[in-house]
Write a protein that holds these residues in place. Structure first.
Motif, PDB file in Angstrom:
ATOM      1  N   HIS A 171      -3.165 -26.703  24.315  1.00 31.20           N
ATOM      2  CA  HIS A 171      -3.169 -25.822  23.225  1.00 31.20           C
ATOM      3  C   HIS A 171      -4.120 -24.459  23.667  1.00 31.20           C
ATOM      4  N   LEU A 172      -5.246 -24.438  24.417  1.00 29.67           N
ATOM      5  CA  LEU A 172      -5.991 -23.207  24.443  1.00 29.67           C
ATOM      6  C   LEU A 172      -5.536 -22.541  25.880  1.00 29.67           C
ATOM      7  N   ALA A 173      -4.873 -23.288  26.804  1.00 28.73           N
ATOM      8  CA  ALA A 173      -5.061 -22.605  27.874  1.00 28.73           C
ATOM      9  C   ALA A 173      -3.647 -23.034  28.742  1.00 28.73           C
ATOM     10  N   PRO A 174      -2.381 -22.617  28.170  1.00 26.93           N
ATOM     11  CA  PRO A 174      -1.260 -22.980  28.771  1.00 26.93           C
ATOM     12  C   PRO A 174      -1.190 -22.465  30.308  1.00 26.93           C
ATOM     13  N   ASP A 175      -0.697 -23.046  31.169  1.00 29.16           N
ATOM     14  CA  ASP A 175      -0.427 -22.571  32.756  1.00 29.16           C
ATOM     15  C   ASP A 175       0.839 -21.793  32.790  1.00 29.16           C
ATOM     16  N   ARG A 176       0.724 -20.463  32.813  1.00 25.72           N
ATOM     17  CA  ARG A 176       1.901 -19.446  32.765  1.00 25.72           C
ATOM     18  C   ARG A 176       2.654 -19.976  33.923  1.00 25.72           C
ATOM     19  N   GLU A 177       2.268 -20.189  35.156  1.00 26.22           N
ATOM     20  CA  GLU A 177       3.158 -20.498  36.303  1.00 26.22           C
ATOM     21  C   GLU A 177       3.887 -21.818  36.013  1.00 26.22           C
ATOM     22  N   GLU A 178       3.299 -22.766  35.382  1.00 26.39           N
ATOM     23  CA  GLU A 178       3.961 -24.033  35.195  1.00 26.39           C
ATOM     24  C   GLU A 178       4.897 -23.851  33.984  1.00 26.39           C
ATOM     25  N   ILE A 179       4.851 -23.067  33.180  1.00 23.52           N
ATOM     26  CA  ILE A 179       5.858 -22.750  32.115  1.00 23.52           C
ATOM     27  C   ILE A 179       6.907 -22.100  32.657  1.00 23.52           C
ATOM     28  N   LEU A 180       6.768 -21.022  33.489  1.00 21.37           N
ATOM     29  CA  LEU A 180       7.964 -20.337  34.257  1.00 21.37           C
ATOM     30  C   LEU A 180       8.457 -21.195  35.442  1.00 21.37           C
ATOM     31  N   GLN A 181       8.020 -22.131  36.076  1.00 21.41           N
ATOM     32  CA  GLN A 181       8.725 -23.167  36.658  1.00 21.41           C
ATOM     33  C   GLN A 181       9.488 -24.012  35.851  1.00 21.41           C
ATOM     34  N   SER A 182       8.954 -24.447  34.692  1.00 25.45           N
ATOM     35  CA  SER A 182       9.855 -25.265  33.875  1.00 25.45           C
ATOM     36  C   SER A 182      10.833 -24.637  33.334  1.00 25.45           C
ATOM     37  N   ALA A 183      10.593 -23.267  33.032  1.00 25.70           N
ATOM     38  CA  ALA A 183      11.795 -22.504  32.435  1.00 25.70           C
ATOM     39  C   ALA A 183      13.074 -22.463  33.689  1.00 25.70           C
ATOM     40  N   LEU A 184      12.535 -22.033  34.869  1.00 23.04           N
ATOM     41  CA  LEU A 184      13.284 -21.888  35.948  1.00 23.04           C
ATOM     42  C   LEU A 184      14.276 -23.139  36.094  1.00 23.04           C
ATOM     43  N   ARG A 185      13.801 -24.359  36.194  1.00 24.92           N
ATOM     44  CA  ARG A 185      14.236 -25.766  36.228  1.00 24.92           C
ATOM     45  C   ARG A 185      15.581 -25.867  35.366  1.00 24.92           C
ATOM     46  N   ALA A 186      14.946 -25.566  33.904  1.00 26.05           N
ATOM     47  CA  ALA A 186      15.829 -25.524  32.628  1.00 26.05           C
ATOM     48  C   ALA A 186      17.021 -24.641  32.889  1.00 26.05           C
ATOM     49  N   PHE A 187      16.871 -23.271  33.344  1.00 27.69           N
ATOM     50  CA  PHE A 187      17.866 -22.306  33.316  1.00 27.69           C
ATOM     51  C   PHE A 187      18.848 -22.780  34.344  1.00 27.69           C
ATOM     52  N   ALA A 188      18.202 -23.175  35.518  1.00 30.83           N
ATOM     53  CA  ALA A 188      19.182 -23.434  36.597  1.00 30.83           C
ATOM     54  C   ALA A 188      19.851 -24.791  36.304  1.00 30.83           C
ATOM     55  N   ARG A 189      19.076 -25.716  35.681  1.00 34.16           N
ATOM     56  CA  ARG A 189      20.207 -27.050  35.486  1.00 34.16           C
ATOM     57  C   ARG A 189      21.083 -26.808  34.171  1.00 34.16           C
ATOM     58  N   ASP A 190      20.827 -26.091  33.092  1.00 32.55           N
ATOM     59  CA  ASP A 190      21.417 -26.079  32.077  1.00 32.55           C
ATOM     60  C   ASP A 190      22.144 -24.579  31.563  1.00 32.55           C
ATOM     61  N   GLY A 191      21.838 -23.537  32.258  1.00 35.93           N
ATOM     62  CA  GLY A 191      22.262 -22.444  32.089  1.00 35.93           C
ATOM     63  C   GLY A 191      21.349 -21.518  30.830  1.00 35.93           C
ATOM     64  N   PHE A 192      21.656 -20.461  30.673  1.00 36.31           N
ATOM     65  CA  PHE A 192      20.897 -19.793  29.732  1.00 36.31           C
ATOM     66  C   PHE A 192      21.290 -20.445  28.174  1.00 36.31           C
ATOM     67  N   ASP A 193      22.570 -20.690  28.009  1.00 37.55           N
ATOM     68  CA  ASP A 193      22.824 -20.796  26.673  1.00 37.55           C
ATOM     69  C   ASP A 193      22.476 -22.388  26.427  1.00 37.55           C
ATOM     70  N   GLY A 194      22.657 -23.078  27.547  1.00 38.55           N
ATOM     71  CA  GLY A 194      22.280 -24.356  27.226  1.00 38.55           C
ATOM     72  C   GLY A 194      20.782 -24.890  27.150  1.00 38.55           C
ATOM     73  N   THR A 195      19.975 -23.675  27.272  1.00 38.07           N
ATOM     74  CA  THR A 195      18.525 -24.024  27.432  1.00 38.07           C
ATOM     75  C   THR A 195      17.570 -23.500  26.282  1.00 38.07           C
ATOM     76  N   ASN A 196      16.838 -24.329  25.640  1.00 39.96           N
ATOM     77  CA  ASN A 196      16.032 -24.041  24.567  1.00 39.96           C
ATOM     78  C   ASN A 196      14.625 -24.048  24.846  1.00 39.96           C
ATOM     79  N   LEU A 197      13.729 -23.398  24.051  1.00 42.49           N
ATOM     80  CA  LEU A 197      12.139 -23.303  24.303  1.00 42.49           C
ATOM     81  C   LEU A 197      11.626 -24.420  24.142  1.00 42.49           C
ATOM     82  N   ARG A 198      12.072 -25.361  23.290  1.00 44.37           N
ATOM     83  CA  ARG A 198      11.326 -26.756  22.943  1.00 44.37           C
ATOM     84  C   ARG A 198      11.598 -27.676  24.137  1.00 44.37           C
TER      85      ARG A 198
END
Length: 207
Positions: A16-43
């Motif tokens: 909660h206090l110190a999210p890893d920015r790089e890890e979030i971006l990497q998770s986001a890249l995986r999600a966008f690559a796998r599911d596309g923009f429309d199929g990806t959600n922040l949750r």
């Protein structure tokens, strides 16, 4: 009676206090690559990065802003790789050696971001502002850096043909697709990268 410590729920603790920015971006890249923009959600991205979804929104804003942050991070990493490929201390080397080095480094960089090929293809296949953003931030800088080297190689007969732009497009596909397929072959990651590198150099650089 002493206070009883609160029991922590099951699962990975959320940072909660110190999210890893790089890890979030990497998770986001995986999600966008796998599911596309429309199929990806922040949750889903937050769950993959083991952080609270509110923190993702707080640090990056809406989904489109997070998507742009992913593209900007890819652009930064690609710029660093280009500086290594085009370093001044390599400018005096023979063209064949410079091209071979550039091909090896391109494969090595692509291996660190195996999602890049699918992400790139998905985005440029849809006309719109996101496509323009990807082309401006990822494609044009890479194209402008690599074309002169490949054009010189074409003039010297070191690479197939003299259409440097088509050769560069072919090179990108020749690296991106095998990287997506490597997990399906029976080879260690290092062995797969070595085989791919040797194949790319042999295919795009004439002996």
């Amino acid at each position: 009676m002493p206070d009883t410590p609160a029991r922590r729920g099951r699962g990975r603790p959320k940072r909660h206090l110190a999210p890893d920015r790089e890890e979030i971006l990497q998770s986001a890249l995986r999600a966008f690559a796998r599911d596309g923009f429309d199929g990806t959600n922040l949750r889903r991205i937050a769950a993959d990065a083991a952080v609270d979804v509110a923190l993702v929104s707080r640090h990056f804003g809406p989904k489109l802003d997070l998507w742009k942050a992913v593209v900007d991070e890819l652009a930064r990493r690609m710029a660093t790789a280009r500086l290594e490929i085009m370093a001044p201390d390599r400018s005096d080397k023979p063209s064949a050696e410079r091209i071979a080095d550039a091909l090896r480094r391109f494969v090595a960089f692509s291996r660190t971001v195996p999602e890049l090929g699918k992400f790139f293809v998905d985005e440029i296949s849809r006309v719109g502002p996101r496509r323009d953003y990807v082309i401006d931030r990822l494609w044009r800088p890479h194209r402008d850096a690599m074309l002169p080297l490949l054009a010189d190689g074409g003039e010297a007969g070191l690479v197939p043909g003299r259409d440097a732009e088509m050769l560069l497009l072919t090179l990108m596909g020749a690296v991106a697709m095998p990287l997506l397929m490597l997990p399906l072959i029976d080879a260690a990651e290092e062995e797969g990268e070595r085989r791919l590198t040797e194949t790319v150099v042999a295919a795009f650089l004439r002996a």
